[in-house]
Design a protein around this motif. Structure first.
Motif, PDB file in Angstrom:
ATOM      1  N   ASN A 392       0.953  -1.088  -0.067  1.00  0.00           N
ATOM      2  CA  ASN A 392      -0.025  -0.081  -0.106  1.00  0.00           C
ATOM      3  C   ASN A 392       1.127   1.196   0.058  1.00  0.00           C
ATOM      4  O   ASN A 392       1.675   1.607   0.809  1.00  0.00           O
ATOM      5  N   PRO A 393       0.896   2.166  -1.153  1.00  0.00           N
ATOM      6  CA  PRO A 393       1.650   3.375  -1.099  1.00  0.00           C
ATOM      7  C   PRO A 393       1.264   4.645  -0.149  1.00  0.00           C
ATOM      8  O   PRO A 393       1.943   5.394   0.197  1.00  0.00           O
ATOM      9  N   TYR A 394       0.087   4.399   0.832  1.00  0.00           N
ATOM     10  CA  TYR A 394      -0.277   5.268   1.571  1.00  0.00           C
ATOM     11  C   TYR A 394       0.820   5.210   2.752  1.00  0.00           C
ATOM     12  O   TYR A 394       1.342   4.088   2.911  1.00  0.00           O
ATOM     13  N   THR A 395       0.834   6.312   3.545  1.00  0.00           N
ATOM     14  CA  THR A 395       2.195   6.212   4.707  1.00  0.00           C
ATOM     15  C   THR A 395       1.439   5.921   5.825  1.00  0.00           C
ATOM     16  O   THR A 395       1.905   4.914   6.671  1.00  0.00           O
ATOM     17  N   ALA A 396       0.396   6.392   6.432  1.00  0.00           N
ATOM     18  CA  ALA A 396      -0.172   6.073   7.812  1.00  0.00           C
ATOM     19  C   ALA A 396      -0.759   4.759   7.810  1.00  0.00           C
ATOM     20  O   ALA A 396      -0.612   4.151   8.902  1.00  0.00           O
ATOM     21  N   GLN A 397      -1.634   4.437   6.969  1.00  0.00           N
ATOM     22  CA  GLN A 397      -2.103   3.139   6.951  1.00  0.00           C
ATOM     23  C   GLN A 397      -2.965   2.785   8.280  1.00  0.00           C
ATOM     24  O   GLN A 397      -2.643   1.790   8.985  1.00  0.00           O
ATOM     25  N   GLY A 398      -3.546   3.720   8.768  1.00  0.00           N
ATOM     26  CA  GLY A 398      -4.281   3.523   9.810  1.00  0.00           C
ATOM     27  C   GLY A 398      -3.623   3.929  11.368  1.00  0.00           C
ATOM     28  O   GLY A 398      -4.148   3.723  12.425  1.00  0.00           O
ATOM     29  N   SER A 399      -2.486   4.325  11.079  1.00  0.00           N
ATOM     30  CA  SER A 399      -1.686   4.643  12.457  1.00  0.00           C
ATOM     31  C   SER A 399      -1.841   6.007  12.866  1.00  0.00           C
ATOM     32  O   SER A 399      -1.753   7.160  12.063  1.00  0.00           O
ATOM     33  N   ARG A 400      -2.424   6.343  13.799  1.00  0.00           N
ATOM     34  CA  ARG A 400      -2.597   7.373  14.578  1.00  0.00           C
ATOM     35  C   ARG A 400      -1.448   7.929  15.171  1.00  0.00           C
ATOM     36  O   ARG A 400      -1.254   9.215  15.096  1.00  0.00           O
ATOM     37  N   TYR A 401      -0.386   7.347  15.409  1.00  0.00           N
ATOM     38  CA  TYR A 401       0.998   7.677  15.582  1.00  0.00           C
ATOM     39  C   TYR A 401       1.536   8.365  14.617  1.00  0.00           C
ATOM     40  O   TYR A 401       2.142   9.619  14.733  1.00  0.00           O
ATOM     41  N   LEU A 402       1.563   7.879  13.331  1.00  0.00           N
ATOM     42  CA  LEU A 402       2.216   8.469  12.110  1.00  0.00           C
ATOM     43  C   LEU A 402       1.384   9.721  11.892  1.00  0.00           C
ATOM     44  O   LEU A 402       1.998  10.842  11.502  1.00  0.00           O
ATOM     45  N   ALA A 403       0.045   9.602  11.880  1.00  0.00           N
ATOM     46  CA  ALA A 403      -0.698  10.698  11.322  1.00  0.00           C
ATOM     47  C   ALA A 403      -0.522  11.957  12.208  1.00  0.00           C
ATOM     48  O   ALA A 403      -0.651  13.067  11.892  1.00  0.00           O
ATOM     49  N   GLY A 404      -0.754  11.628  13.579  1.00  0.00           N
ATOM     50  CA  GLY A 404      -0.890  12.548  14.715  1.00  0.00           C
ATOM     51  C   GLY A 404       0.294  12.949  15.059  1.00  0.00           C
ATOM     52  O   GLY A 404       0.825  14.210  15.073  1.00  0.00           O
ATOM     53  N   TYR A 405       1.292  12.198  15.669  1.00  0.00           N
ATOM     54  CA  TYR A 405       2.375  12.376  16.249  1.00  0.00           C
ATOM     55  C   TYR A 405       3.531  13.020  15.536  1.00  0.00           C
ATOM     56  O   TYR A 405       4.196  13.945  15.774  1.00  0.00           O
ATOM     57  N   THR A 406       3.796  12.347  14.292  1.00  0.00           N
ATOM     58  CA  THR A 406       4.846  13.030  13.418  1.00  0.00           C
ATOM     59  C   THR A 406       4.372  14.051  12.591  1.00  0.00           C
ATOM     60  O   THR A 406       5.168  14.833  11.941  1.00  0.00           O
ATOM     61  N   THR A 407       2.969  14.238  12.249  1.00  0.00           N
ATOM     62  CA  THR A 407       2.612  15.320  11.214  1.00  0.00           C
ATOM     63  C   THR A 407       1.701  16.057  11.741  1.00  0.00           C
ATOM     64  O   THR A 407       1.947  17.469  11.813  1.00  0.00           O
ATOM     65  N   LEU A 408       0.361  15.685  11.939  1.00  0.00           N
ATOM     66  CA  LEU A 408      -0.557  16.782  12.084  1.00  0.00           C
ATOM     67  C   LEU A 408      -0.346  17.659  13.527  1.00  0.00           C
ATOM     68  O   LEU A 408      -1.044  18.665  13.711  1.00  0.00           O
ATOM     69  N   LEU A 409       0.168  16.835  14.297  1.00  0.00           N
ATOM     70  CA  LEU A 409       0.580  17.857  15.841  1.00  0.00           C
ATOM     71  C   LEU A 409       1.845  18.273  15.852  1.00  0.00           C
ATOM     72  O   LEU A 409       2.180  18.940  16.984  1.00  0.00           O
ATOM     73  N   ALA A 410       2.584  17.976  14.931  1.00  0.00           N
ATOM     74  CA  ALA A 410       4.154  18.362  15.207  1.00  0.00           C
ATOM     75  C   ALA A 410       4.152  19.716  14.511  1.00  0.00           C
ATOM     76  O   ALA A 410       3.525  20.379  14.120  1.00  0.00           O
ATOM     77  N   PRO A 411       5.385  20.308  15.200  1.00  0.00           N
ATOM     78  CA  PRO A 411       5.658  21.625  14.822  1.00  0.00           C
ATOM     79  C   PRO A 411       5.851  21.906  13.332  1.00  0.00           C
ATOM     80  O   PRO A 411       7.127  22.425  12.866  1.00  0.00           O
ATOM     81  N   GLY A 412       5.142  21.837  12.385  1.00  0.00           N
ATOM     82  CA  GLY A 412       5.194  22.168  10.854  1.00  0.00           C
ATOM     83  C   GLY A 412       3.975  22.200  10.572  1.00  0.00           C
ATOM     84  O   GLY A 412       2.969  21.928  10.793  1.00  0.00           O
ATOM     85  N   ILE A 413       4.064  22.644   9.068  1.00  0.00           N
ATOM     86  CA  ILE A 413       2.683  22.683   8.331  1.00  0.00           C
ATOM     87  C   ILE A 413       2.446  21.411   7.731  1.00  0.00           C
ATOM     88  O   ILE A 413       3.391  21.114   6.992  1.00  0.00           O
ATOM     89  N   PRO A 414       1.537  20.885   7.959  1.00  0.00           N
ATOM     90  CA  PRO A 414       1.250  19.297   7.436  1.00  0.00           C
ATOM     91  C   PRO A 414       0.505  19.313   6.171  1.00  0.00           C
ATOM     92  O   PRO A 414      -0.087  20.065   5.567  1.00  0.00           O
ATOM     93  N   VAL A 415       1.093  18.359   5.361  1.00  0.00           N
ATOM     94  CA  VAL A 415       0.536  17.856   3.805  1.00  0.00           C
ATOM     95  C   VAL A 415       0.160  16.070   3.914  1.00  0.00           C
ATOM     96  O   VAL A 415       1.093  15.752   4.174  1.00  0.00           O
ATOM     97  N   PHE A 416      -1.022  16.207   3.337  1.00  0.00           N
ATOM     98  CA  PHE A 416      -1.041  14.628   3.310  1.00  0.00           C
ATOM     99  C   PHE A 416      -2.299  14.349   2.123  1.00  0.00           C
ATOM    100  O   PHE A 416      -2.942  15.433   1.792  1.00  0.00           O
ATOM    101  N   MET A 417      -2.387  13.123   1.596  1.00  0.00           N
ATOM    102  CA  MET A 417      -2.916  12.636   0.460  1.00  0.00           C
ATOM    103  C   MET A 417      -4.413  12.178   0.768  1.00  0.00           C
ATOM    104  O   MET A 417      -4.428  11.640   1.802  1.00  0.00           O
ATOM    105  N   ALA A 418      -5.413  12.627  -0.112  1.00  0.00           N
ATOM    106  CA  ALA A 418      -6.657  12.233   0.210  1.00  0.00           C
ATOM    107  C   ALA A 418      -6.719  10.751   0.266  1.00  0.00           C
ATOM    108  O   ALA A 418      -6.037   9.872  -0.277  1.00  0.00           O
ATOM    109  N   GLY A 419      -7.491  10.113   1.399  1.00  0.00           N
ATOM    110  CA  GLY A 419      -7.412   8.746   1.693  1.00  0.00           C
ATOM    111  C   GLY A 419      -6.776   8.400   3.046  1.00  0.00           C
ATOM    112  O   GLY A 419      -6.952   7.301   3.384  1.00  0.00           O
TER     113      GLY A 419
END
Length: 604
Positions: A392-419
């Motif tokens: 699967n080429p998606y990155t998070a694949q259901g991981s709240r750790y990857l989606a939240g900790y590394t990206t959406l809540l981290a000190p940067g502007i988040p970018v992610f793909m639909a899906g």
């Protein structure tokens, strides 16, 4: 905004800064043709996308990077319609809808608080483009199976057409800015576009795919810090285990390292990382000496930009040989060259002068001081050529750790793909091939641009739970703009920082945001099999005898807890449960801690 008086002229020139909303952006990439399927695969339109705007508003994103608007070839890349096989950038693709439908989509997105950024294919157009026939002198050479613009051939009519084209989208449709594919090329033209847009009453945002992010030209990088890339999860990336520490180091350019490779006209090469070419006595030594800022005024005398050049001294080179090219590479993989020959990113050239036994070298920093850090969870280029067919080429694949900790809540502007938001099972478009130019069997490609979004998957309870958790995470970020703000290069800050902790397992480093009496704590558990308990070290954050209101914003917690008031001493010794990852409210813990006066400690 930076203002400078132009000598010998009464006119001031301006470096146009970014829109004020930049630091609050959450960027969501959409491939227009495959995001919706009103009439089967590759049938998405502006109208069908508009129908999903309520979904996007509820999800909480506030910016769409739209990869599909202009007239393009139907099969050039991976045997599907793509934004990147551009035929005419100055024309809406009729397969996506009319100009009126496009305008209506933008208006409705704006009414829901969502900005729209368009892709710009900066290098050229398809071979059969009418533009090639109308203006053959505008083109020189080619790449990606297309014809490349001759950006440095002195074509004033090409420059004027390019500026007018992208101003047309702003004036006629209200577009909020652009994402520049591959390279910037003419920084002076993009500076001029920004200034003319500002004169029209619209500050635009420009996202560069690659560096540098230049004040007055480009505001952020698409994959500034990439958690996921073409070949999957970036497993060696420090962001996976310490995003706050990593971003703080990046801001002050701590431990910056640069490699220099020198190509001589006789075919020999010196590489500062490789002693095998000439022996240790001939390995160039690279010394970082600082930086210099340069203000550049464009031809109109008003538009301008500022570029920050790093300065290196390179010693132990061959003084008796003629240099063909000097290549500088930073630890993020950004490459600059002194020669424009066979190099796409030609605006970012290395400048050098010879000195005794060496060189003085200047190159543009990838992210300039004052520019914001961005973090890419995923983009359309995930699953590039060579990606395993069954993965699967998606990155998070259901991981709240990857989606939240590394990206959406981290000190940067988040970018992610639909899906990503509902852990979409990857479903390739029926004609998508594994090969870039159509090689291999249809339907076997893994390129994420060709992901056929199947909204029926949301009937799966686990995917619906992932979507609800993503909404919670995004809501946390949007509800705390005074705390969760992206870092800026050159800025030393105590506003966010990593924390020590105690746990039975080695975990990603917890981090906090703080301002005055308020603290937001983020911790993670990447384990998909077991729950963990963690005790963050808050001894330097909280006063033992003071009272604090504690709220669990994300995570599993006893129902009777809710919001409680505890002393700093009690809070500092408490252990918190983080459920296993890829489960509802698992993989991530977010606490909000606020100091209160005369609070009475609660007990549970």
């Amino acid at each position: 905004m930076f203002l400078y008086k132009r000598k010998g002229n009464v006119m001031d020139y301006q470096i146009i800064d970014a829109p004020d909303y930049l630091e609050r952006l959450i960027i969501y990439e959409i491939a227009t043709k495959s995001f919706t399927s009103p009439d089967g695969p590759e049938s998405g339109t502006f109208a069908s996308m508009e129908e999903r705007l309520p979904y996007l508003e509820e999800l909480g994103i506030n910016a769409v990077w739209l990869t599909g608007h202009q007239l393009c070839d139907k099969s050039h890349f991976y045997n599907i319609w793509t934004e990147y096989a551009c035929i005419r950038p100055d024309c809406i693709d009729p397969g996506l809808g009319t100009e009126a439908e496009f305008r209506h989509l933008i208006e409705k997105a704006h009414s829901r608080g969502i900005k729209i950024f368009l892709d710009v294919i900066t290098h050229g157009v398809m071979e059969d483009s009418p533009i090639v026939k109308e203006h053959p002198d505008w083109f020189l050479g080619g790449s990606w199976g297309m014809r490349d613009f001759d950006w440095y051939g002195g074509h004033a009519d090409l420059d004027a057409w390019w500026v007018d084209t992208w101003l047309w989208y702003i004036k006629e449709f209200g577009i909020d800015g652009y994402r520049l594919d591959v390279a910037h090329y003419r920084n002076d033209l993009w500076s001029l576009i920004r200034r003319k847009a500002a004169d029209m009453g619209k500050k635009i945002l420009i996202i560069a795919e690659t560096g540098p992010a230049i004040c007055g030209v480009t505001d952020i990088l698409q994959h500034g810090e990439a958690v996921g890339h073409n070949h999957g999860l970036n497993r060696s990336f420090r962001m996976l285990c310490d995003p706050a520490g990593y971003c703080r180091d990046r801001q002050i350019r701590a431990n910056e390292r640069y490699n220099v490779k020198i190509f001589y006209e006789d075919g020999t090469i010196q590489d500062s990382r490789d002693s095998s070419w000439f022996g240790k006595d001939k390995v160039p030594e690279v010394i970082f000496e600082g930086d210099v800022k340069k203000e550049i005024v464009c031809a109109d005398g008003r538009a301008a930009y500022r570029i920050q050049m790093g300065r290196l001294r390179v010693e132990n080179i061959h003084e008796d040989k003629r240099i063909k090219n000097i290549q500088v590479t930073d630890k993020a993989g950004q490459v600059w060259n002194s020669s424009r020959e066979d190099v796409l990113e030609v605006d970012y050239t290395v400048e050098y002068t010879r000195i005794k036994n060496g060189l003085n070298v200047e190159f543009p920093f990838r992210v300039q001081d004052g520019q914001y850090i961005s973090i890419q969870l995923s983009c359309h280029d995930n699953g590039w050529v060579g990606f395993p067919e069954k993965e699967n080429p998606y990155t998070a694949q259901g991981s709240r750790y990857l989606a939240g900790y590394t990206t959406l809540l981290a000190p940067g502007i988040p970018v992610f793909m639909a899906g990503e938001e509902f852990n979409a099972d990857y479903r390739p478009l029926p004609q998508l091939t594994p090969g870039l130019y159509g090689e291999g069997g249809p339907g076997k490609g893994r390129w994420l641009y060709g992901s056929w979004i199947d909204w029926e998957q949301l009937k799966n309870p686990e995917k619906a739970e992932m979507l609800e958790d993503m909404k919670r995470i995004i809501k946390i970020r949007r509800a705390h703009p005074h705390l969760i703000r992206p870092g800026r290069m050159g800025e030393e800050t105590e506003r966010f920082c990593p924390l020590d902790y105690e746990a039975d397992e080695i975990l990603p480093v917890p981090y906090i945001y703080r301002e005055k009496e308020e603290v937001l704590l983020i911790a993670a558990n990447p384990d998909e099999e077991k729950n963990v308990w963690i005790k963050p070290d808050l001894s330097e954050v909280l006063q033992p005898e003071n009272s604090y209101q504690v709220s669990v914003l994300f995570g599993e917690t006893p129902e009777e807890m809710g919001e409680v008031v505890w002393s700093g001493k009690r809070l500092s010794r408490h252990k918190w449960l983080i459920k296993r990852d890829k489960t509802s409210r698992g993989g991530l813990l977010v606490l909000k801690i606020k100091e209160i006066q005369n609070g009475q400690e609660a007990s549970i």
